[in-house]
Design an enzyme around this catalytic site. Structure first.
Site: not given
Length: 346
Positions: A269, A318
């Site tokens: 990530e 999100e």
């Protein structure tokens, strides 16, 4: 290019050219690229899985990380040629200390798809800390998933690992002094040994954004965004123009001290938010992602040979993510599939 039977005079070449057309999307995706993108699903306004896979393909994104073995996602990935990292979340680790449960997990979530979904990694646990309740379950779960992958004869295709964050290091500066902390050492070293014995890389989540906002007096924005005009940190013979390389090489130093000098690291990530703090702007995020994609095509000062396999976090904003406001704004696309930045993959 339009290959038409009507214009092809050589009938022998026609089937070959047709095959080239059929496989051209796959060839485009699997070309030399280092950057994939994490696909999180913590939103109530996200596209369907089929649309998401199509968006990866149309943008030439050839690698995906997902955070659960969602069946609809796996179905959509069939035949896409997208390399996949699938995560087993921390709340599932205890159950997977049972070997039968791990076998069942692989038989349910991997084997039915393995013929036409390109599984590459299984990340068992994400950012498990030594003092967390799940810490005692991590290595047994990794071992059991590895054994299940081997029993399925998929060990040549799939590497089993775990994703750590940068808090396990102490010292963490300069990069050549990097080591796992005394608190983390007994936790992470047996895991590293097991990964090494199975030829797996260590997965590390690296966020220059958090390093910068945690110490803005000593870490300049340019050093975090890959925009420093020259060397900022000189560490022996290695000069660092960005903190991404410095953090990564610190982990390589820690691996050396843990007895794994040849282990590879995959950056599982890395991202920059576009809203939620003074440093979280669209301009900074766009700069970070664009420069990251270009930068990881080459190595670090300590490991200069070869690209750095890296997964941008994340595909979409999100809106249901917990935590600070920034957590909702790491996407490189808006939920309506419109790009937030002008990025070029591949």
């Amino acid at each position: 290019m339009d290959f038409s039977y009507a214009t092809l005079k050589n009938t022998f070449m026609a089937p070959i050219l047709l095959l080239l057309v059929l496989f051209m999307p796959a060839l485009q995706i699997t070309g030399a690229q280092s950057a994939g993108v994490c696909y999180g699903r913590n939103g109530d306004n996200l596209p369907s899985d089929t649309e998401v896979v199509d968006l990866y393909k149309s943008n030439g994104i050839g690698r995906m990380r997902i955070y659960e073995p969602n069946q609809a996602t796996l179905e959509a990935l069939r035949g896409s040629n997208i390399e996949l990292m699938v995560t087993i979340l921390n709340n599932n680790l205890q159950a997977l200390t049972d070997a039968a449960a791990a076998t069942d997990w692989v038989q349910k979530n991997v084997q039915p798809y393995s013929a036409d979904v390109k599984f590459k990694y299984i990340a068992v646990g994400n950012e498990v800390h030594p003092d967390a309740a799940e810490a005692q379950y991590l290595l047994p779960a990794i071992q059991n998933i590895q054994n299940a992958v081997t029993a399925a004869n998929l060990q040549g295709q799939i590497k089993v690992s775990t994703a750590i964050d940068t808090t396990l290091l102490d010292p963490s500066f300069p990069p050549s002094d990097g080591a796992f902390s005394s608190a983390a050492n007994s936790f992470i070293t047996p895991i590293i040994t097991f990964l090494g014995n199975n030829g797996a890389p260590l997965l590390v989540n690296i966020y220059p954004y958090f390093a910068y906002i945690g110490d803005p007096a000593n870490i300049k924005l340019e050093y975090a965004l890959f925009t420093s005009p020259g060397v900022v940190v000189q560490d022996g013979s290695n000069g660092y123009q960005n903190i991404f390389d410095a953090i990564l090489d610190t982990h390589y130093s820690a691996l050396e001290k843990a007895g794994a000098p040849n282990m590879a690291i995959v950056v599982s990530e890395s991202g920059w938010p576009s809203e939620g703090s003074d440093a979280a702007t669209s301009g900074n995020a766009g700069t970070y992602y664009s420069n990251l994609i270009n930068h990881v095509k080459t190595g670090t000062p300590k490991r200069p040979n070869g690209a750095i396999e890296t997964y941008l976090f994340a595909m979409f904003d999100e809106n249901l993510k917990d935590g600070a406001e920034i957590e909702k704004h790491f996407g490189i696309f808006s939920p309506n599939k419109q790009p937030k930045y002008q990025l070029t993959f591949g």
